[in-house]
Write a protein that holds these residues in place. Sequence first.
Motif, PDB file in Angstrom:
ATOM      1  N   GLY A 121       9.722 -22.176  61.471  1.00 24.16           N
ATOM      2  CA  GLY A 121       8.609 -22.757  62.214  1.00 24.16           C
ATOM      3  C   GLY A 121       7.242 -22.523  61.609  1.00 24.16           C
ATOM      4  O   GLY A 121       6.228 -22.640  62.298  1.00 24.16           O
ATOM      5  N   PRO A 148       9.075 -25.888  68.301  1.00 25.13           N
ATOM      6  CA  PRO A 148      10.515 -26.063  68.569  1.00 25.13           C
ATOM      7  C   PRO A 148      10.952 -27.529  68.618  1.00 25.13           C
ATOM      8  O   PRO A 148      12.019 -27.883  68.105  1.00 25.13           O
ATOM      9  CB  PRO A 148      10.710 -25.373  69.924  1.00 25.13           C
ATOM     10  N   GLN A 151      10.860 -28.924  65.019  1.00 22.25           N
ATOM     11  CA  GLN A 151      11.957 -28.326  64.251  1.00 22.25           C
ATOM     12  C   GLN A 151      13.272 -29.039  64.545  1.00 22.25           C
ATOM     13  O   GLN A 151      14.024 -29.392  63.637  1.00 22.25           O
ATOM     14  CB  GLN A 151      12.113 -26.842  64.619  1.00 22.25           C
ATOM     15  N   SER A 208       2.673 -16.665  63.490  1.00 24.65           N
ATOM     16  CA  SER A 208       3.776 -16.658  64.440  1.00 24.65           C
ATOM     17  C   SER A 208       5.002 -17.285  63.776  1.00 24.65           C
ATOM     18  O   SER A 208       4.880 -18.217  62.987  1.00 24.65           O
ATOM     19  CB  SER A 208       3.416 -17.456  65.692  1.00 24.65           C
ATOM     20  N   HIS A 210       8.905 -18.933  64.458  1.00 27.59           N
ATOM     21  CA  HIS A 210       9.773 -19.563  65.454  1.00 27.59           C
ATOM     22  C   HIS A 210      11.147 -19.777  64.823  1.00 27.59           C
ATOM     23  O   HIS A 210      11.426 -20.848  64.269  1.00 27.59           O
ATOM     24  CB  HIS A 210       9.180 -20.898  65.912  1.00 27.59           C
ATOM     25  N   GLU A 212      14.898 -20.683  63.960  1.00 26.95           N
ATOM     26  CA  GLU A 212      15.865 -21.686  64.391  1.00 26.95           C
ATOM     27  C   GLU A 212      17.174 -20.959  64.701  1.00 26.95           C
ATOM     28  O   GLU A 212      17.745 -20.307  63.830  1.00 26.95           O
ATOM     29  CB  GLU A 212      16.057 -22.717  63.273  1.00 26.95           C
TER      30      GLU A 212
END
Length: 361
Positions: A121, A148, A151, A208, A210, A212
């Motif tokens: 991310g 999200p 992605q 940050s 994120h 998967e």
Amino acid sequence: MMRKFAKYWRDSATLVVLARNKPATTNEKYNYKVLTFKRTEKTSFMPSSVVFPGGGFDRQDGALEWTNFFEQRGVNTDRLKSLTQVTGPRPYIFQTESDDQVDRNISLRLCALREAFEELGILLAGPVDELDARTDGYSQCLKSLDVPSWQRRIHDGAASFRELHSELGVVPDIFSLYEWSCWLTPTMFRKRRFETAFYLAVLNEIPSVHPEEHEVAEYLWDTPAALLEAHRAEKLWLAPPQMYELTRLSHLYDIDQIVRFAIERNRKGSTVLCPVQYTVSDGVVFVLPGDDLYPANYDFISKHSDVDKYSEITREELRSKAKRLHRVEHLGLHHQEYFLNQMPLDGHLNLTGDNGHLVGL
């Protein structure tokens, strides 16, 4: 059209991401951390290994639509062309085979950026005027987007990486990605081989992440030395190229010096690093280009016939037979020793920390 070596290996790209980090203690040498992640157990290639973000080259990475995209966004064509002007060694992965594809020096960077976004991310991008104004060599990470959702759409093929940038009104930060190295899986792994272009990206702060869920079991920000120590302590397992790259990074503590070095080295090219195995009585030795035992005119396809030639002598005895060393000696899955007694290839960092050529950077 199938690429020349497509029947032997796949092309891929990897992104080594460093981010400035204030040392936690006064004894901490490093002012940066490196981003890695642990693959899930169900991953088809090297499950549960700790790697840098990256993955296979996709058709969208080389699509000519990127050329129109860059023109419409006002990206300077001379600046794009500068990414293709490399004077040093060029492994085949960097060769553009057709006029209906974006130059490989650009599309491989796009591949590395796309994979980093799909897996973790992290989107290195920004408005073209902001990227043009940057002169410090650092990348920037975009924050204002629904990570999200994008992605998932890109991973599932519902949207392309280019469409993401179009909708956000930004361009991928390919100009702050520095060519770092090129690795090719050894011939012993005939069914799963990759030629991988490694790029370096450097951030001024830790962004940050994120992860998967289907590809990433966990992610880690840590110093090169800490990651290497965790590997040796059998708390994690680093894939061989990651071990090698972290080892040579481990000798540099200042992120600003790394940026200056990456800029200075960016157009010196990359000799393909395809380890060649020799079995010895007390372990396994993988030699690399420049080592006396590395095969001359190696084609990267033929099976290495001398793998057991030195099986009755020790690592030290084999080492004594060579004047020029560039090798990794494996005592086990978690215990390796690195040897390099010559100038690093392509003006790169020295595995053993002898980096006198960096004086002044």
